[in-house]
Design a protein around this motif. Sequence first.
Motif, PDB file in Angstrom:
ATOM      1  N   ALA A  14       0.829  -1.206   0.000  1.00 28.94           N
ATOM      2  CA  ALA A  14       0.000   0.000   0.000  1.00 28.94           C
ATOM      3  C   ALA A  14       0.861   1.253   0.000  1.00 28.94           C
ATOM      4  O   ALA A  14       0.554   2.223  -0.704  1.00 28.94           O
ATOM      5  N   PHE A  15       1.956   1.240   0.738  1.00 30.35           N
ATOM      6  CA  PHE A  15       2.813   2.421   0.792  1.00 30.35           C
ATOM      7  C   PHE A  15       3.537   2.632  -0.534  1.00 30.35           C
ATOM      8  O   PHE A  15       3.637   3.756  -1.023  1.00 30.35           O
ATOM      9  N   GLU A  16       4.009   1.545  -1.129  1.00 27.61           N
ATOM     10  CA  GLU A  16       4.662   1.637  -2.432  1.00 27.61           C
ATOM     11  C   GLU A  16       3.678   2.134  -3.494  1.00 27.61           C
ATOM     12  O   GLU A  16       3.985   3.003  -4.294  1.00 27.61           O
ATOM     13  N   ALA A  17       2.470   1.572  -3.464  1.00 28.86           N
ATOM     14  CA  ALA A  17       1.451   1.968  -4.433  1.00 28.86           C
ATOM     15  C   ALA A  17       1.040   3.424  -4.227  1.00 28.86           C
ATOM     16  O   ALA A  17       0.838   4.159  -5.192  1.00 28.86           O
ATOM     17  N   LEU A  18       0.940   3.874  -2.983  1.00 30.74           N
ATOM     18  CA  LEU A  18       0.602   5.277  -2.713  1.00 30.74           C
ATOM     19  C   LEU A  18       1.680   6.211  -3.243  1.00 30.74           C
ATOM     20  O   LEU A  18       1.393   7.262  -3.820  1.00 30.74           O
ATOM     21  N   ARG A  19       2.944   5.827  -3.041  1.00 30.49           N
ATOM     22  CA  ARG A  19       4.049   6.679  -3.528  1.00 30.49           C
ATOM     23  C   ARG A  19       4.014   6.803  -5.048  1.00 30.49           C
ATOM     24  O   ARG A  19       4.453   7.808  -5.602  1.00 30.49           O
ATOM     25  N   ALA A  20       3.496   5.789  -5.735  1.00 31.52           N
ATOM     26  CA  ALA A  20       3.436   5.802  -7.197  1.00 31.52           C
ATOM     27  C   ALA A  20       2.234   6.585  -7.728  1.00 31.52           C
ATOM     28  O   ALA A  20       2.170   6.871  -8.923  1.00 31.52           O
ATOM     29  N   CYS A  21       1.303   6.922  -6.868  1.00 34.46           N
ATOM     30  CA  CYS A  21       0.081   7.615  -7.295  1.00 34.46           C
ATOM     31  C   CYS A  21       0.310   9.114  -7.407  1.00 34.46           C
ATOM     32  O   CYS A  21       0.958   9.716  -6.548  1.00 34.46           O
ATOM     33  N   GLU A  28      -4.211  15.624  -2.055  1.00 39.43           N
ATOM     34  CA  GLU A  28      -4.230  14.412  -1.242  1.00 39.43           C
ATOM     35  C   GLU A  28      -3.925  13.165  -2.067  1.00 39.43           C
ATOM     36  O   GLU A  28      -4.136  13.137  -3.272  1.00 39.43           O
ATOM     37  N   LEU A  29      -3.423  12.153  -1.368  1.00 46.21           N
ATOM     38  CA  LEU A  29      -3.286  10.830  -1.945  1.00 46.21           C
ATOM     39  C   LEU A  29      -4.492  10.020  -1.477  1.00 46.21           C
ATOM     40  O   LEU A  29      -4.854  10.066  -0.306  1.00 46.21           O
ATOM     41  N   TYR A  30      -5.112   9.301  -2.399  1.00 44.22           N
ATOM     42  CA  TYR A  30      -6.286   8.517  -2.058  1.00 44.22           C
ATOM     43  C   TYR A  30      -5.922   7.043  -2.035  1.00 44.22           C
ATOM     44  O   TYR A  30      -5.343   6.525  -2.999  1.00 44.22           O
ATOM     45  N   LEU A  31      -6.281   6.370  -0.961  1.00 39.09           N
ATOM     46  CA  LEU A  31      -5.991   4.959  -0.830  1.00 39.09           C
ATOM     47  C   LEU A  31      -6.634   4.154  -1.957  1.00 39.09           C
ATOM     48  O   LEU A  31      -6.048   3.201  -2.466  1.00 39.09           O
ATOM     49  N   ILE A  32      -7.810   4.549  -2.403  1.00 37.71           N
ATOM     50  CA  ILE A  32      -8.481   3.816  -3.482  1.00 37.71           C
ATOM     51  C   ILE A  32      -7.645   3.843  -4.754  1.00 37.71           C
ATOM     52  O   ILE A  32      -7.633   2.885  -5.526  1.00 37.71           O
ATOM     53  N   ASP A  33      -6.915   4.923  -5.005  1.00 39.24           N
ATOM     54  CA  ASP A  33      -6.039   4.979  -6.180  1.00 39.24           C
ATOM     55  C   ASP A  33      -4.938   3.936  -6.075  1.00 39.24           C
ATOM     56  O   ASP A  33      -4.594   3.276  -7.056  1.00 39.24           O
ATOM     57  N   ILE A  35      -5.087   1.138  -4.335  1.00 39.64           N
ATOM     58  CA  ILE A  35      -5.702  -0.187  -4.463  1.00 39.64           C
ATOM     59  C   ILE A  35      -5.986  -0.496  -5.931  1.00 39.64           C
ATOM     60  O   ILE A  35      -5.750  -1.611  -6.402  1.00 39.64           O
ATOM     61  N   GLN A  36      -6.451   0.495  -6.676  1.00 42.32           N
ATOM     62  CA  GLN A  36      -6.702   0.277  -8.103  1.00 42.32           C
ATOM     63  C   GLN A  36      -5.410  -0.058  -8.841  1.00 42.32           C
ATOM     64  O   GLN A  36      -5.395  -0.924  -9.711  1.00 42.32           O
ATOM     65  N   ARG A  37      -4.315   0.605  -8.483  1.00 42.50           N
ATOM     66  CA  ARG A  37      -3.017   0.280  -9.096  1.00 42.50           C
ATOM     67  C   ARG A  37      -2.636  -1.168  -8.785  1.00 42.50           C
ATOM     68  O   ARG A  37      -2.109  -1.876  -9.633  1.00 42.50           O
ATOM     69  N   TRP A  38      -2.888  -1.570  -7.563  1.00 40.16           N
ATOM     70  CA  TRP A  38      -2.560  -2.924  -7.136  1.00 40.16           C
ATOM     71  C   TRP A  38      -3.377  -3.937  -7.929  1.00 40.16           C
ATOM     72  O   TRP A  38      -2.859  -4.941  -8.405  1.00 40.16           O
ATOM     73  N   ILE A  39      -4.658  -3.674  -8.120  1.00 36.11           N
ATOM     74  CA  ILE A  39      -5.522  -4.574  -8.890  1.00 36.11           C
ATOM     75  C   ILE A  39      -5.054  -4.638 -10.342  1.00 36.11           C
ATOM     76  O   ILE A  39      -4.965  -5.722 -10.928  1.00 36.11           O
ATOM     77  N   HIS A  40      -4.741  -3.476 -10.931  1.00 35.06           N
ATOM     78  CA  HIS A  40      -4.287  -3.451 -12.325  1.00 35.06           C
ATOM     79  C   HIS A  40      -2.963  -4.193 -12.500  1.00 35.06           C
ATOM     80  O   HIS A  40      -2.656  -4.674 -13.593  1.00 35.06           O
ATOM     81  N   ALA A  41      -2.187  -4.305 -11.428  1.00 36.06           N
ATOM     82  CA  ALA A  41      -0.928  -5.048 -11.471  1.00 36.06           C
ATOM     83  C   ALA A  41      -1.152  -6.552 -11.346  1.00 36.06           C
ATOM     84  O   ALA A  41      -0.202  -7.327 -11.391  1.00 36.06           O
ATOM     85  N   GLY A  42      -2.408  -6.977 -11.160  1.00 37.61           N
ATOM     86  CA  GLY A  42      -2.719  -8.393 -11.126  1.00 37.61           C
ATOM     87  C   GLY A  42      -3.045  -8.966  -9.760  1.00 37.61           C
ATOM     88  O   GLY A  42      -3.260 -10.177  -9.636  1.00 37.61           O
ATOM     89  N   ALA A  43      -3.075  -8.150  -8.742  1.00 39.40           N
ATOM     90  CA  ALA A  43      -3.382  -8.639  -7.393  1.00 39.40           C
ATOM     91  C   ALA A  43      -4.873  -8.915  -7.257  1.00 39.40           C
ATOM     92  O   ALA A  43      -5.699  -8.353  -7.977  1.00 39.40           O
ATOM     93  N   ASN A  44      -5.206  -9.779  -6.346  1.00 38.91           N
ATOM     94  CA  ASN A  44      -6.604 -10.086  -6.045  1.00 38.91           C
ATOM     95  C   ASN A  44      -6.980  -9.447  -4.713  1.00 38.91           C
ATOM     96  O   ASN A  44      -6.172  -9.403  -3.791  1.00 38.91           O
ATOM     97  N   ILE A  45      -8.198  -8.965  -4.629  1.00 36.30           N
ATOM     98  CA  ILE A  45      -8.700  -8.437  -3.364  1.00 36.30           C
ATOM     99  C   ILE A  45     -10.059  -9.065  -3.091  1.00 36.30           C
ATOM    100  O   ILE A  45     -10.712  -9.588  -3.997  1.00 36.30           O
TER     101      ILE A  45
END
Length: 74
Positions: A14-21, A28-33, A35-45
Amino acid sequence: MFACAARSVLGPFAFEALRACPRRPNGELYLIDAIQRWIHAGANITAHPLLTTEMRFSCDNWRTYEDAVATLRT
């Protein structure tokens, strides 16, 4: 009637993905952004959606909190 404060259990990604947003227009940085990056990278939630009879309020400031209270009082 009851209220539930939703929470997420996230790993260090989450911290790595937030830094990339990019920041939103309000700065502001949004946590949903992230999470969306994480999903697009192939992760499952896993998520549990609300039922059609349930309501969700995003109370991130005093005005939206007052709106939620007014709605629930009716």
